[in-house]
Motif scaffolding. Structure first.
Motif, PDB file in Angstrom:
ATOM      1  N   ILE A  12       0.949  -1.160   0.057  1.00  0.00           N
ATOM      2  CA  ILE A  12      -0.139  -0.038   0.031  1.00  0.00           C
ATOM      3  C   ILE A  12       0.893   1.106   0.017  1.00  0.00           C
ATOM      4  N   VAL A  13       1.874   1.225   0.953  1.00  0.00           N
ATOM      5  CA  VAL A  13       2.971   2.438   0.800  1.00  0.00           C
ATOM      6  C   VAL A  13       3.516   2.621  -0.580  1.00  0.00           C
ATOM      7  N   LYS A  14       3.998   1.718  -1.024  1.00  0.00           N
ATOM      8  CA  LYS A  14       4.709   1.762  -2.513  1.00  0.00           C
ATOM      9  C   LYS A  14       3.615   2.353  -3.407  1.00  0.00           C
ATOM     10  N   GLU A  15       2.357   2.061  -3.538  1.00  0.00           N
ATOM     11  CA  GLU A  15       1.290   2.421  -4.338  1.00  0.00           C
ATOM     12  C   GLU A  15       1.001   3.944  -4.107  1.00  0.00           C
ATOM     13  N   ILE A  16       0.941   4.067  -2.714  1.00  0.00           N
ATOM     14  CA  ILE A  16       0.666   5.777  -2.554  1.00  0.00           C
ATOM     15  C   ILE A  16       1.801   6.422  -2.904  1.00  0.00           C
ATOM     16  N   TYR A  17       2.997   5.911  -2.685  1.00  0.00           N
ATOM     17  CA  TYR A  17       4.255   6.895  -2.972  1.00  0.00           C
ATOM     18  C   TYR A  17       4.201   6.922  -4.354  1.00  0.00           C
ATOM     19  N   ASP A  18       4.351   5.884  -4.976  1.00  0.00           N
ATOM     20  CA  ASP A  18       4.224   6.130  -6.638  1.00  0.00           C
ATOM     21  C   ASP A  18       2.958   7.029  -7.164  1.00  0.00           C
ATOM     22  N   ARG A  19       1.851   7.132  -6.630  1.00  0.00           N
ATOM     23  CA  ARG A  19       0.747   7.872  -7.296  1.00  0.00           C
ATOM     24  C   ARG A  19       0.994   9.242  -6.594  1.00  0.00           C
ATOM     25  N   TYR A  20       1.308   9.658  -5.469  1.00  0.00           N
ATOM     26  CA  TYR A  20       1.167  10.789  -4.759  1.00  0.00           C
ATOM     27  C   TYR A  20       2.567  11.523  -4.096  1.00  0.00           C
ATOM     28  N   LYS A  21       3.622  11.110  -4.955  1.00  0.00           N
ATOM     29  CA  LYS A  21       5.026  11.351  -4.536  1.00  0.00           C
ATOM     30  C   LYS A  21       5.239  12.779  -4.206  1.00  0.00           C
ATOM     31  N   ASP A  22       4.308  13.818  -5.035  1.00  0.00           N
ATOM     32  CA  ASP A  22       4.614  15.062  -4.558  1.00  0.00           C
ATOM     33  C   ASP A  22       4.075  15.620  -3.560  1.00  0.00           C
ATOM     34  N   GLU A  23       3.065  14.913  -3.042  1.00  0.00           N
ATOM     35  CA  GLU A  23       2.282  15.215  -1.831  1.00  0.00           C
ATOM     36  C   GLU A  23       3.083  14.954  -0.583  1.00  0.00           C
ATOM     37  N   ILE A  24       3.851  13.589  -0.534  1.00  0.00           N
ATOM     38  CA  ILE A  24       4.417  13.239   0.614  1.00  0.00           C
ATOM     39  C   ILE A  24       5.397  13.849   1.102  1.00  0.00           C
ATOM     40  N   LYS A  25       5.606  14.101   2.241  1.00  0.00           N
ATOM     41  CA  LYS A  25       6.857  14.848   3.118  1.00  0.00           C
ATOM     42  C   LYS A  25       7.298  14.051   4.207  1.00  0.00           C
ATOM     43  N   ASP A  26       8.418  14.459   4.661  1.00  0.00           N
ATOM     44  CA  ASP A  26       8.881  13.554   5.933  1.00  0.00           C
ATOM     45  C   ASP A  26       8.430  13.914   7.198  1.00  0.00           C
ATOM     46  N   ASP A  27       6.942  14.335   6.986  1.00  0.00           N
ATOM     47  CA  ASP A  27       6.261  15.004   8.375  1.00  0.00           C
ATOM     48  C   ASP A  27       5.317  13.597   8.548  1.00  0.00           C
ATOM     49  N   TYR A  28       5.118  13.039   9.607  1.00  0.00           N
ATOM     50  CA  TYR A  28       4.120  11.866   9.945  1.00  0.00           C
ATOM     51  C   TYR A  28       2.677  12.333  10.053  1.00  0.00           C
ATOM     52  N   ASN A  29       2.381  13.735  10.208  1.00  0.00           N
ATOM     53  CA  ASN A  29       1.139  14.187  10.299  1.00  0.00           C
ATOM     54  C   ASN A  29       0.619  14.347   9.110  1.00  0.00           C
ATOM     55  N   THR A  30       1.422  15.019   8.179  1.00  0.00           N
ATOM     56  CA  THR A  30       1.024  15.289   6.851  1.00  0.00           C
ATOM     57  C   THR A  30       0.802  13.951   6.107  1.00  0.00           C
ATOM     58  N   ASN A  31       1.498  12.959   6.228  1.00  0.00           N
ATOM     59  CA  ASN A  31       1.448  11.661   5.695  1.00  0.00           C
ATOM     60  C   ASN A  31       0.284  10.926   6.173  1.00  0.00           C
ATOM     61  N   LYS A  32      -0.160  11.000   7.564  1.00  0.00           N
ATOM     62  CA  LYS A  32      -1.349  10.642   7.994  1.00  0.00           C
ATOM     63  C   LYS A  32      -2.656  11.234   7.444  1.00  0.00           C
ATOM     64  N   GLN A  33      -2.598  12.424   7.161  1.00  0.00           N
ATOM     65  CA  GLN A  33      -3.612  12.902   6.224  1.00  0.00           C
ATOM     66  C   GLN A  33      -3.730  12.578   5.053  1.00  0.00           C
ATOM     67  N   ILE A  34      -2.779  12.247   4.175  1.00  0.00           N
ATOM     68  CA  ILE A  34      -2.541  11.674   3.099  1.00  0.00           C
ATOM     69  C   ILE A  34      -3.376  10.223   2.975  1.00  0.00           C
TER      70      ILE A  34
END
Length: 79
Positions: A12-34
């Protein structure tokens, strides 16, 4: 010992990373919202594990992208 993640969480993480690479940050809370926005997860525990591994995966991928360039610079400086 490190944390052990199931294959499903990694997939699931690899799929999310491939699709939404531009939105992902190194902040846990931001990624939680994604994860909340794009993945239909009923369990809070699973959602948090996905967000945590997504943060870690992002940092690993970011490091892999920068490593080869730094190595080339170091080699050229030594010569």
């Amino acid at each position: 010992m490190g944390n052990i993640y199931t294959k499903d969480i990694k997939r699931i993480v690899k799929e999310i990373y491939d699709r939404y690479k531009d939105e992902i940050k190194d902040d846990y809370n931001t990624n939680k919202q994604i994860v909340i926005r794009y993945v239909d997860v009923k369990s809070k525990k699973v959602r948090n594990r996905i967000a945590g591994y997504l943060t870690r995966y992002y940092k690993i991928m970011k490091e892999k992208e920068t490593s080869p360039a730094e190595e080339k610079e170091e080699i050229s400086e030594e010569i």
